[in-house]
Design an enzyme around this catalytic site. Structure first.
Site, short mmCIF file in Angstrom:
data_model
loop_
_atom_site.label_atom_id
_atom_site.label_comp_id
_atom_site.label_asym_id
_atom_site.label_seq_id
_atom_site.Cartn_x
_atom_site.Cartn_y
_atom_site.Cartn_z
N LYS A 187 0.85 -1.19 0.00
CA LYS A 187 0.00 0.00 0.00
C LYS A 187 0.89 1.24 0.00
O LYS A 187 1.85 1.32 0.76
CB LYS A 187 -0.87 0.01 1.26
CG LYS A 187 -2.11 0.89 1.16
CD LYS A 187 -3.17 0.19 0.33
CE LYS A 187 -4.57 0.78 0.49
NZ LYS A 187 -5.54 -0.07 -0.23
N THR A 238 -4.13 -5.14 0.95
CA THR A 238 -3.44 -3.86 1.19
C THR A 238 -4.30 -2.96 2.06
O THR A 238 -3.77 -2.09 2.76
CB THR A 238 -3.09 -3.17 -0.14
OG1 THR A 238 -4.28 -2.81 -0.84
CG2 THR A 238 -2.24 -4.09 -1.01
N HIS A 265 19.25 25.04 -13.92
CA HIS A 265 20.01 26.12 -14.54
C HIS A 265 19.31 27.48 -14.43
O HIS A 265 18.12 27.59 -14.69
CB HIS A 265 20.24 25.80 -16.01
CG HIS A 265 20.85 24.45 -16.24
ND1 HIS A 265 22.11 24.13 -15.83
CD2 HIS A 265 20.36 23.33 -16.80
CE1 HIS A 265 22.38 22.87 -16.16
NE2 HIS A 265 21.32 22.35 -16.75
#
Lengths: 281, 281, 281, 281
Positions: free
Chosen positions: B11, B56, B241
């Protein structure tokens, strides 16, 4: 004395669109490329000596140049060319990884120069090139799929914290991620990608699912049985739960009609399926 | 015959907030937990036999129950408790991975019950528990940092595709991801996390940077030299950048005043630094 | 015959960082600017005549140039300068809208040239300039706040679909968006922003909340009572529900200790509070 | 004395899936619903009196119940039913706004119970219901489209900050947002949505574009000329610039082959087109 155990560097999210207007319809390929180099770079880390460090900005330039100059019709072919470019010219580099994602553009009607991309599905490839050779994987990302029948989840292990009811009829929704490894490097990648994708979808649709694991395995087997040049396939299938709404509180039934789709918490299942037990990663 | 080469399930994105109102100020901990199990699950994949599959959903319930019943003051301590819970009761499980992210809440002024979280920085931990023992790593994610002085990039490798000018004075911006491994399992994790984070920031700020690699290494060394209980540290530092805007086109100078921050393409540098060359991953 | 009822165009997401290294510590301002023009542009739409259309690329250039050449210390001041730039030189433009977001950078320790931005909170401003004058609003976006005491929701309207229990003690979490209008154009915007933000947080923290609406109003009143130069304030406060977990199923109590924070569905409350009933929008 | 100048509250992001398994193929509709109420709520703000405040949780329940009990085949029909539900039972409410987004699911092959949704395109509707009547708009969001020919941008206004070159052949990419208003409330919304979408795409594809504005207007006119029941259409078309890569630095030509797609900065063009100049908003 601290030492570097592993390191890599490169450029990610180098996006480009290549347009081929010599065809009808025009061909549009939109890519996002990532390049990572490994090799002898320790003096850059330890001493600030950049003499071995090709700027990542140069890698970006190389992607644009190679996309223009190489003859490529698949992201796997372009990725191979990019990997070889760096391996060939940088003798201190031991490994080049190239990952490319492609977002599919579809022709609008019969117009030769108009396209739409309504999708989050991505075609992916990952190439790992060393002095010993190159491995090529292809894949799919972000493909959201759903079954409205043929999906159960019952007979599972229960403990005192288990409150999930068993069900023989549920919604099964996932966002498929797939990645498969090819036996060779000189294959019809576009055709193979199409075929693997079709098999994955067909097995997902047809399978009488007893669990996500069960269907995941069936999908993998479906590919391995039909496509000889695939040696291994990895599938990740998060279970994007669709909860049946309790309407009995309001005196209504809800025979699998109204569901709430949820993003979290999410089940997660992944497996790597091969042709035999050897070469376990 | 297709075989499973590796698999895991569990899970993810189990979110919770624990409030302790016995303290002044109240204590708020907001977590997102992920649990993945490995073990003997092949019959679920191959035969649709779920008798070994703990749902789960039950894992989610266990997280809530353990967050309530265990005495824990750090995500590392809670993670250890969660890992042991599953390893102890599921004999067919060989490995439990637990990842926990914590989003920091800060007291508003002197108010004991009001908090703000303006941040994307995350405190992270990752525990891998097997029958042989447990490894605990802690980390930081999403920490955006910037240097306005003390950063150069020159003397690098050039080829015919290199257009990047050398510079002895640039902006250096990154979104730091760090993860370090502890020598033991019974440590003052909160204090250690605070100390490692402070060292990383201090070294980033003080270092006369000749490249991202150079500063990354200095930051790692700074931690390893001062914190004995850290055995290894992994740092990922994308180079976000900041491009100096060319104002000469408009008759203006731009002595490192106006920059354009960019998200893509992005440089990427990662390395894993240890105390010696052994145990290379 | 189809006609244009309204239209606008411009450039969005013009990002820049301005660094002032003449100060100690250095000052870093990171902005994202959006500019939208309204005026006499119908020939572009109807006839494809671009002679009145200043390219949005030029607007981007102007932002960089003005950020360099104007003396500005707040986003409100910069925004005013940008708005005037376009209004002054484009006689066919009737209205210029400028929106600027600033992401706060904080000094790292005592280092003069190192900064961190762990946040999603944004300082915002919105300027609407016409030939008749300019209106300036300032605001806050993305400020996630939470109260662990002093929040109730009871006595509400119920119908047969109402299942929410009344509560006198709940978690109250929101992501505050605020926007307030100033009486003048030549104000100490940085100081005012600081003061309004502090008042909003203080009232949020101190208020004995009977509902989100109740606290929203108290926060607005707190600002209007203390800051004369604010004429109106808009607050949007989504109710980011934190659900108390039902642990009784597992034989445990949960006296406001363990909650599940949720992103969806989300309550939503917004109101615009002024000094009197006039000028209703 | 501070007063409320405007206010609204409600529930957003109420997600649901409705499955109709009586059809072949099954029909799947996935929606996200937002409801906002306006009316006599000042005592909630000023006095903390919630007696007029229907909980937003109840609004969520109502969405689920109405999605189950109403006969609806379009989001416009469902939205109308939701709006009436609240207007009918809450006499102190003067206006109900309902926004519904639908994410399109497509059948997989010929399978009656398997679907895929690879898209970010959304079908949208917005209903504003008052005691005086209801206005219904429909729309499209997130539709990314691209033209590889037939797009120019030249003859534009230039000043000393203009550096953009004129072009008679560029890539034209946008993410279309459209919203149109219907003349009536009892229309074939599904068919109309299909027809408007097809016209927008066809005009985008066929139009010889002299600017985004030019094509936007042509698309709007295309709809208004063909669909009598549409009284007004709003289009927003951000210009997602695709920059031609300068390969001349590397001795290569680039005749509109390799482009860099960019997300920021972004051009932005929006307009509202009606049948005549009346009813200007």
């Amino acid at each position: 004395m601290p030492v570097i155990r592993s390191d890599k560097y490169g450029k990610t999210r180098v996006r480009l669109i290549r347009v081929d207007r010599s065809r009808a319809p025009h061909e549009v390929k939109e890519l996002s490329v990532a390049i990572l180099l490994e090799g002898d770079f320790s003096s850059a880390y330890v001493d600030g000596d950049n003499s071995n460090v090709l700027p990542t900005d140069t890698m970006k330039n190389a992607v644009y140049v190679l996309a223009r100059t190489l003859a490529w019709d698949s992201i796997e072919a372009l990725g191979g060319g990019i990997a070889r470019h760096f391996l060939d010219r940088l003798s201190h580099v031991s490994q080049v990884s190239v990952e490319i994602e492609e977002g599919p553009w579809h022709q609008i009607g019969q117009h030769i120069a108009a396209f739409l991309q309504s999708g989050m599905e991505r075609r992916t490839s990952r190439l790992i090139a060393t002095r010993a050779g190159i491995s090529i994987t292809s894949g799919i990302g972000g493909l959201r799929i759903l079954k409205t029948a043929g999906s159960a989840f019952a007979g599972f292990l229960k403990d005192e914290l288990t409150t999930l009811p068993e069900t023989n009829d549920r919604l099964f929704a996932t966002v498929l991620q797939a990645e498969w490894t090819y036996a060779g490097n000189d294959l019809s990648f576009n055709e193979l990608h199409h075929d693997v994708r079709a098999l994955l979808l067909e097995r997902f649709a047809e399978h009488e699912s007893l669990s996500v694991q069960h269907t995941l395995f069936a999908m993998a087997v479906g590919v391995l049985e039909k496509i000889d040049s695939v040696t291994e396939i990895y599938l990740a299938m998060p279970n994007k739960h669709c909860l049946l709404v309790d309407l009995a509180r309001f005196g209504l039934d809800n025979p699998n009609v109204i569901f709430v789709p949820t993003d979290e918490p999410s089940g997660y299942i992944e497996a790597r399926i091969g042709r035999d037990a050897a070469n376990v990663r």
